[in-house]
Each structure stands twice: as C-alpha cells, then as structure tokens.
Design a protein around this motif. Structure first.
Motif, PDB file in Angstrom:
ATOM      1  N   SER A   5       0.954  -1.005  -0.160  1.00 42.06           N
ATOM      2  CA  SER A   5      -0.035   0.006   0.258  1.00 42.06           C
ATOM      3  C   SER A   5       0.699   1.366  -0.370  1.00 42.06           C
ATOM      4  O   SER A   5       0.330   2.231  -0.759  1.00 42.06           O
ATOM      5  N   PHE A   6       2.038   1.090   0.898  1.00 44.22           N
ATOM      6  CA  PHE A   6       3.055   2.434   0.764  1.00 44.22           C
ATOM      7  C   PHE A   6       3.571   2.803  -0.523  1.00 44.22           C
ATOM      8  O   PHE A   6       3.284   3.692  -0.878  1.00 44.22           O
ATOM      9  N   ALA A   7       4.179   1.314  -1.216  1.00 45.06           N
ATOM     10  CA  ALA A   7       4.322   1.481  -2.727  1.00 45.06           C
ATOM     11  C   ALA A   7       3.344   1.676  -3.762  1.00 45.06           C
ATOM     12  O   ALA A   7       3.670   3.060  -4.381  1.00 45.06           O
ATOM     13  N   ARG A   8       2.387   1.461  -3.692  1.00 45.07           N
ATOM     14  CA  ARG A   8       1.612   2.386  -4.367  1.00 45.07           C
ATOM     15  C   ARG A   8       0.414   3.711  -4.246  1.00 45.07           C
ATOM     16  O   ARG A   8       1.127   4.308  -5.102  1.00 45.07           O
ATOM     17  N   ASN A  26      -0.868   0.720 -10.438  1.00 48.98           N
ATOM     18  CA  ASN A  26      -1.644   0.856  -9.220  1.00 48.98           C
ATOM     19  C   ASN A  26      -2.486  -0.839  -9.673  1.00 48.98           C
ATOM     20  O   ASN A  26      -3.020  -1.187  -8.136  1.00 48.98           O
ATOM     21  N   ALA A  27      -2.678  -0.636 -10.956  1.00 54.70           N
ATOM     22  CA  ALA A  27      -3.962  -1.811 -10.785  1.00 54.70           C
ATOM     23  C   ALA A  27      -3.692  -3.015 -10.335  1.00 54.70           C
ATOM     24  O   ALA A  27      -4.502  -4.076  -9.968  1.00 54.70           O
ATOM     25  N   LEU A  28      -2.451  -3.081 -10.836  1.00 55.96           N
ATOM     26  CA  LEU A  28      -1.564  -4.813  -9.840  1.00 55.96           C
ATOM     27  C   LEU A  28      -1.216  -4.424  -8.889  1.00 55.96           C
ATOM     28  O   LEU A  28      -1.389  -5.758  -8.580  1.00 55.96           O
ATOM     29  N   VAL A  29      -0.798  -3.697  -8.201  1.00 54.90           N
ATOM     30  CA  VAL A  29      -0.306  -3.375  -6.925  1.00 54.90           C
ATOM     31  C   VAL A  29      -1.630  -3.981  -6.478  1.00 54.90           C
ATOM     32  O   VAL A  29      -1.444  -4.383  -5.174  1.00 54.90           O
ATOM     33  N   ASP A  30      -2.639  -3.720  -6.565  1.00 50.72           N
ATOM     34  CA  ASP A  30      -4.166  -3.248  -5.678  1.00 50.72           C
ATOM     35  C   ASP A  30      -4.490  -5.083  -6.003  1.00 50.72           C
ATOM     36  O   ASP A  30      -4.967  -5.669  -5.461  1.00 50.72           O
ATOM     37  N   TYR A  31      -4.106  -5.443  -7.393  1.00 49.05           N
ATOM     38  CA  TYR A  31      -4.757  -7.109  -7.385  1.00 49.05           C
ATOM     39  C   TYR A  31      -3.774  -7.913  -6.485  1.00 49.05           C
ATOM     40  O   TYR A  31      -4.251  -8.251  -5.630  1.00 49.05           O
ATOM     41  N   VAL A  32      -2.566  -7.616  -6.170  1.00 49.20           N
ATOM     42  CA  VAL A  32      -1.665  -8.545  -4.864  1.00 49.20           C
ATOM     43  C   VAL A  32      -2.541  -8.044  -4.114  1.00 49.20           C
ATOM     44  O   VAL A  32      -2.738  -9.331  -3.170  1.00 49.20           O
ATOM     45  N   ILE A  33      -2.834  -6.434  -3.585  1.00 49.37           N
ATOM     46  CA  ILE A  33      -3.402  -6.925  -2.156  1.00 49.37           C
ATOM     47  C   ILE A  33      -4.820  -7.212  -2.304  1.00 49.37           C
ATOM     48  O   ILE A  33      -4.699  -7.843  -0.771  1.00 49.37           O
ATOM     49  N   ASN A  34      -5.316  -7.032  -2.904  1.00 52.43           N
ATOM     50  CA  ASN A  34      -6.602  -7.748  -2.839  1.00 52.43           C
ATOM     51  C   ASN A  34      -6.431  -9.456  -2.652  1.00 52.43           C
ATOM     52  O   ASN A  34      -7.272 -10.134  -2.173  1.00 52.43           O
ATOM     53  N   SER A  35      -5.398 -10.231  -2.921  1.00 50.48           N
ATOM     54  CA  SER A  35      -4.906 -11.432  -3.130  1.00 50.48           C
ATOM     55  C   SER A  35      -4.417 -12.177  -2.047  1.00 50.48           C
ATOM     56  O   SER A  35      -4.359 -13.045  -1.309  1.00 50.48           O
TER      57      SER A  35
END
Length: 37
Positions: A5-8, A26-35
C-alpha cells in the motif's frame, strides 16, 4: 500488505514513470493486495 500500500501511494507520474504505466502499476498492486487480504 502495508508495504505494498505504501509503494502504491508513493508512485509519482512524471518522476517515477509515465501516467499510463503508473495506472497499470496501481492496478497490479491492487490485485496483489486483494489476493493477499
């Protein structure tokens, strides 16, 4: 998750990458966070 989240939130379009690349990043980081959540 907190580190991702910080990196995003630290991404800056003109300094780090283009606006389109930042949007995709941002979309890819959101996907990883949600996973992981």
């Amino acid at each position: 998750v907190a580190a991702l989240s910080f990196a995003r939130n630290r991404g800056c379009a003109p300094r780090d990458m283009s606006a389109q690349a930042l949007t995709e990043y941002n979309a890819l980081v959101d996907y990883v966070i949600n996973s992981l959540s």
